[in-house]
Design a protein around this motif. Structure first.
Motif, PDB file in Angstrom:
ATOM      1  N   GLY A  44       0.821  -1.220   0.000  1.00  0.00           N
ATOM      2  CA  GLY A  44       0.000   0.000   0.000  1.00  0.00           C
ATOM      3  C   GLY A  44       0.847   1.260   0.000  1.00  0.00           C
ATOM      4  N   ASP A  45       1.929   1.259   0.796  1.00  0.00           N
ATOM      5  CA  ASP A  45       2.840   2.415   0.813  1.00  0.00           C
ATOM      6  C   ASP A  45       3.426   2.660  -0.572  1.00  0.00           C
ATOM      7  OD1 ASP A  45       2.508   2.886   3.518  1.00  0.00           O
ATOM      8  OD2 ASP A  45       4.205   1.611   4.093  1.00  0.00           O
ATOM      9  N   LEU A  46       3.853   1.588  -1.211  1.00  0.00           N
ATOM     10  CA  LEU A  46       4.482   1.716  -2.525  1.00  0.00           C
ATOM     11  C   LEU A  46       3.479   2.165  -3.586  1.00  0.00           C
ATOM     12  CD1 LEU A  46       6.769  -1.453  -2.424  1.00  0.00           C
ATOM     13  CD2 LEU A  46       7.451   0.930  -2.089  1.00  0.00           C
ATOM     14  N   LEU A  47       2.264   1.661  -3.487  1.00  0.00           N
ATOM     15  CA  LEU A  47       1.234   2.109  -4.423  1.00  0.00           C
ATOM     16  C   LEU A  47       0.962   3.602  -4.266  1.00  0.00           C
ATOM     17  CD1 LEU A  47      -1.305  -0.872  -4.174  1.00  0.00           C
ATOM     18  CD2 LEU A  47       0.038  -0.224  -6.200  1.00  0.00           C
ATOM     19  N   ASP A  48       0.906   4.068  -3.011  1.00  0.00           N
ATOM     20  CA  ASP A  48       0.654   5.492  -2.746  1.00  0.00           C
ATOM     21  C   ASP A  48       1.785   6.373  -3.276  1.00  0.00           C
ATOM     22  OD1 ASP A  48      -1.729   4.906  -1.523  1.00  0.00           O
ATOM     23  OD2 ASP A  48      -0.926   4.988   0.521  1.00  0.00           O
ATOM     24  N   ARG A  49       3.026   5.893  -3.161  1.00  0.00           N
ATOM     25  CA  ARG A  49       4.179   6.708  -3.550  1.00  0.00           C
ATOM     26  C   ARG A  49       4.437   6.695  -5.054  1.00  0.00           C
ATOM     27  NH1 ARG A  49       7.329   8.710   0.646  1.00  0.00           N
ATOM     28  NH2 ARG A  49       6.204   8.380   2.600  1.00  0.00           N
ATOM     29  N   VAL A  50       4.229   5.565  -5.702  1.00  0.00           N
ATOM     30  CA  VAL A  50       4.600   5.424  -7.112  1.00  0.00           C
ATOM     31  C   VAL A  50       3.390   5.530  -8.041  1.00  0.00           C
ATOM     32  CG1 VAL A  50       5.786   3.937  -8.784  1.00  0.00           C
ATOM     33  CG2 VAL A  50       6.554   3.990  -6.407  1.00  0.00           C
ATOM     34  N   TRP A  51       2.202   5.168  -7.568  1.00  0.00           N
ATOM     35  CA  TRP A  51       0.987   5.258  -8.378  1.00  0.00           C
ATOM     36  C   TRP A  51      -0.049   6.129  -7.647  1.00  0.00           C
ATOM     37  CZ3 TRP A  51       3.972   0.862  -8.114  1.00  0.00           C
ATOM     38  CH2 TRP A  51       4.347   0.241  -9.310  1.00  0.00           C
ATOM     39  N   PRO A  52       0.289   7.371  -7.287  1.00  0.00           N
ATOM     40  CA  PRO A  52      -0.599   8.159  -6.419  1.00  0.00           C
ATOM     41  C   PRO A  52      -1.948   8.502  -7.030  1.00  0.00           C
ATOM     42  CG  PRO A  52       1.137   9.531  -7.330  1.00  0.00           C
ATOM     43  CD  PRO A  52       1.484   8.118  -7.679  1.00  0.00           C
ATOM     44  N   LEU A  53      -2.029   8.641  -8.339  1.00  0.00           N
ATOM     45  CA  LEU A  53      -3.276   9.050  -8.984  1.00  0.00           C
ATOM     46  C   LEU A  53      -3.927   7.907  -9.761  1.00  0.00           C
ATOM     47  CD1 LEU A  53      -2.176  12.572 -10.278  1.00  0.00           C
ATOM     48  CD2 LEU A  53      -3.345  11.989  -8.140  1.00  0.00           C
ATOM     49  N   GLU A  54      -3.482   6.684  -9.510  1.00  0.00           N
ATOM     50  CA  GLU A  54      -4.008   5.522 -10.222  1.00  0.00           C
ATOM     51  C   GLU A  54      -4.604   4.535  -9.205  1.00  0.00           C
ATOM     52  OE1 GLU A  54      -1.075   4.059 -13.124  1.00  0.00           O
ATOM     53  OE2 GLU A  54       0.048   5.904 -12.742  1.00  0.00           O
ATOM     54  N   ALA A  55      -5.203   3.473  -9.726  1.00  0.00           N
ATOM     55  CA  ALA A  55      -5.833   2.491  -8.846  1.00  0.00           C
ATOM     56  C   ALA A  55      -5.382   1.079  -9.198  1.00  0.00           C
ATOM     57  CB  ALA A  55      -7.348   2.617  -8.937  1.00  0.00           C
ATOM     58  N   PRO A  56      -4.085   0.816  -9.171  1.00  0.00           N
ATOM     59  CA  PRO A  56      -3.603  -0.538  -9.460  1.00  0.00           C
ATOM     60  C   PRO A  56      -3.815  -1.450  -8.258  1.00  0.00           C
ATOM     61  CG  PRO A  56      -1.757   0.858  -8.895  1.00  0.00           C
ATOM     62  CD  PRO A  56      -2.975   1.735  -8.873  1.00  0.00           C
ATOM     63  N   THR A  57      -3.530  -2.720  -8.429  1.00  0.00           N
ATOM     64  CA  THR A  57      -3.695  -3.699  -7.355  1.00  0.00           C
ATOM     65  C   THR A  57      -2.339  -4.071  -6.769  1.00  0.00           C
ATOM     66  OG1 THR A  57      -3.487  -5.566  -8.855  1.00  0.00           O
ATOM     67  CG2 THR A  57      -5.690  -4.615  -8.577  1.00  0.00           C
ATOM     68  N   ASP A  58      -2.391  -4.836  -5.684  1.00  0.00           N
ATOM     69  CA  ASP A  58      -1.145  -5.325  -5.097  1.00  0.00           C
ATOM     70  C   ASP A  58      -0.341  -6.130  -6.108  1.00  0.00           C
ATOM     71  OD1 ASP A  58      -1.899  -4.153  -2.778  1.00  0.00           O
ATOM     72  OD2 ASP A  58      -2.255  -6.000  -1.654  1.00  0.00           O
ATOM     73  N   ARG A  59      -1.051  -6.781  -7.023  1.00  0.00           N
ATOM     74  CA  ARG A  59      -0.371  -7.589  -8.036  1.00  0.00           C
ATOM     75  C   ARG A  59       0.546  -6.724  -8.906  1.00  0.00           C
ATOM     76  NH1 ARG A  59       1.682 -12.431  -8.451  1.00  0.00           N
ATOM     77  NH2 ARG A  59       2.142 -12.890 -10.637  1.00  0.00           N
ATOM     78  N   THR A  60       0.157  -5.461  -9.077  1.00  0.00           N
ATOM     79  CA  THR A  60       0.984  -4.531  -9.853  1.00  0.00           C
ATOM     80  C   THR A  60       2.358  -4.391  -9.209  1.00  0.00           C
ATOM     81  OG1 THR A  60      -0.961  -3.284 -10.586  1.00  0.00           O
ATOM     82  CG2 THR A  60       1.169  -2.180 -10.746  1.00  0.00           C
ATOM     83  N   ILE A  61       2.392  -4.236  -7.888  1.00  0.00           N
ATOM     84  CA  ILE A  61       3.667  -4.123  -7.161  1.00  0.00           C
ATOM     85  C   ILE A  61       4.478  -5.399  -7.345  1.00  0.00           C
ATOM     86  CG2 ILE A  61       4.714  -3.991  -4.870  1.00  0.00           C
ATOM     87  CD1 ILE A  61       3.712  -1.338  -5.737  1.00  0.00           C
TER      88      ILE A  61
END
Length: 380
Positions: A44-61
């Motif tokens: 979740g931290d990484l999604l917030d930092r690298v994809w802040p304006l998108e809605a990817p899933t944990d699978r993306t990470i």
């Protein structure tokens, strides 16, 4: 940024002569993990930092981590991206073994220092950054001065207003320059100059000397002509004492800007000509770019608009190639102030206003100014 050299334009990373090309999000993810190396982050931290304006899933990470690990396999001796059970991921930077500088002969150390001095003097910012990033690999140590200086050169400006570990006395000179080069209000620049002068006794001698020279353009941009001309006296005393081509060209650049803003094109051209004679034998790239721009501004005064545009653009590209971000910002600022005062070329003024806006957004001018004003207002 440590051992690795980064290219934000091409998404390439380099270490010890090896280059790895990443996709944009791979690059952003790796850069974030590397910045905060040895610290674990949740998906979740990484999604917030690298994809802040998108809605990817944990699978993306997970997919991006998999690809990064595969691409970075050749650097496994340098770092790993580890799975931290119950948390997420952590980039672990391994301790590097290298030759102690004392093991290497004095000729090697002396030659390295000459190379560093040459790169610095010639305005070769990319070369300096490469040397600094690879000290451990090459087995030498650069002067600690470069740790701070190269942050300034490559545009890591937020560090100067956010870092709490380095003493303020080591950063005041840079804070002055950060404000001076990002602020278009000439009176506010004078206020910060006066603050810098007031606190200059705690600065290294060479910073005090540079302030005396830089003050010429601060006063000139505020149209305080007499103060600017009076400042030429202590500035010339500095140049005569230091006896350095770099300082001489620095003074000449300030003096030519003074005459350009006063509309005294003949005097400006005399100064530029003297400087170009030095640059023919000592082609310092930052200064070459600055004087190319100054020559273009002279042509504006002579109503040779097409030629002026070519020289101004050429000078900007020379400076951009040096990878000295502050000099690029100063150059765009100088062009805009000139075109605003003299209204020679509305089209090119719009062009450089756009460039200024892009620089302002990238390097957070408003944020820097706000933080610096707060620092200035705080008790010493």
């Amino acid at each position: 940024m440590g051992l690795i050299t980064w290219s934000d334009d091409t998404y390439e990373i380099q270490y010890a002569g090896e280059t790895i090309v990443l996709l944009p999000k791979e690059y952003a993810l790796f850069q974030f993990l590397y910045t905060w190396k040895n610290r674990a982050f949740s998906r979740g931290d990484l999604l917030d930092r690298v994809w802040p304006l998108e809605a990817p899933t944990d699978r993306t990470i997970d997919d991006h981590i998999y690809r990064l690990r595969k691409k970075l396999q050749k650097w496994s001796h340098l770092l790993t991206i580890d799975t931290v059970r119950g948390v997420g991921y952590r980039l672990t930077l391994k301790e590097q073994q290298s030759l102690s500088p004392t093991v290497l002969n004095s000729d090697f150390s002396e030659n390295i220092q000459k190379m560093i001095t040459t790169y610095h003097g010639m305005g070769m910012g990319a070369a300096l950054q490469t040397l600094y990033a690879n000290q451990q690999v090459l087995g030498f140590q650069m002067d600690p001065f470069y740790a701070t200086f190269l942050r300034f050169v490559k545009g890591d400006f937020s560090w100067f207003v956010e870092d709490k570990s380095e003493p303020m006395s080591d950063k005041r000179f840079y804070l002055f320059h950060l404000y001076h080069m990002t602020e278009m209000d000439s009176q506010k620049r004078i206020e910060v100059l006066e603050w810098a002068f007031k606190n200059s006794k705690n600065m290294p001698d060479n910073y005090q000397d540079e302030l005396k020279i830089t003050a010429i353009s601060v006063y000139a941009q505020a149209k305080e002509w007499e103060r600017a001309k009076e400042q030429l006296i202590p500035a010339r005393e500095v140049v005569n004492r230091v006896n350095s081509p770099g300082f001489y060209l620095f003074l000449q650049a300030e003096e030519s800007l003074l005459y350009l803003l006063m509309g005294q094109v003949n005097e400006a051209e005399k100064v530029i000509q003297r400087s170009e004679e030095i640059l023919r034998t000592l082609p310092m790239q930052r200064e070459l770019g600055s004087f190319t721009i100054a020559r273009g501004l002279c042509l504006y005064h002579r109503q040779e608009i097409a030629k002026a545009r070519l020289l101004v653009d050429e000078g900007i590209e020379v400076i951009r190639a040096t990878k000295f971000v502050p000099h690029l910002i100063y150059a765009v600022q100088m062009i805009l102030l000139f075109l605003k005062d003299f209204s020679y070329d509305a089209e090119w003024e719009r062009k450089y206003k756009k460039m200024w806006a892009e620089l302002s957004e990238e390097y957070k001018f408003d944020y820097l100014q706000k933080k610096i004003r707060a620092i200035i207002s705080s008790p010493i």
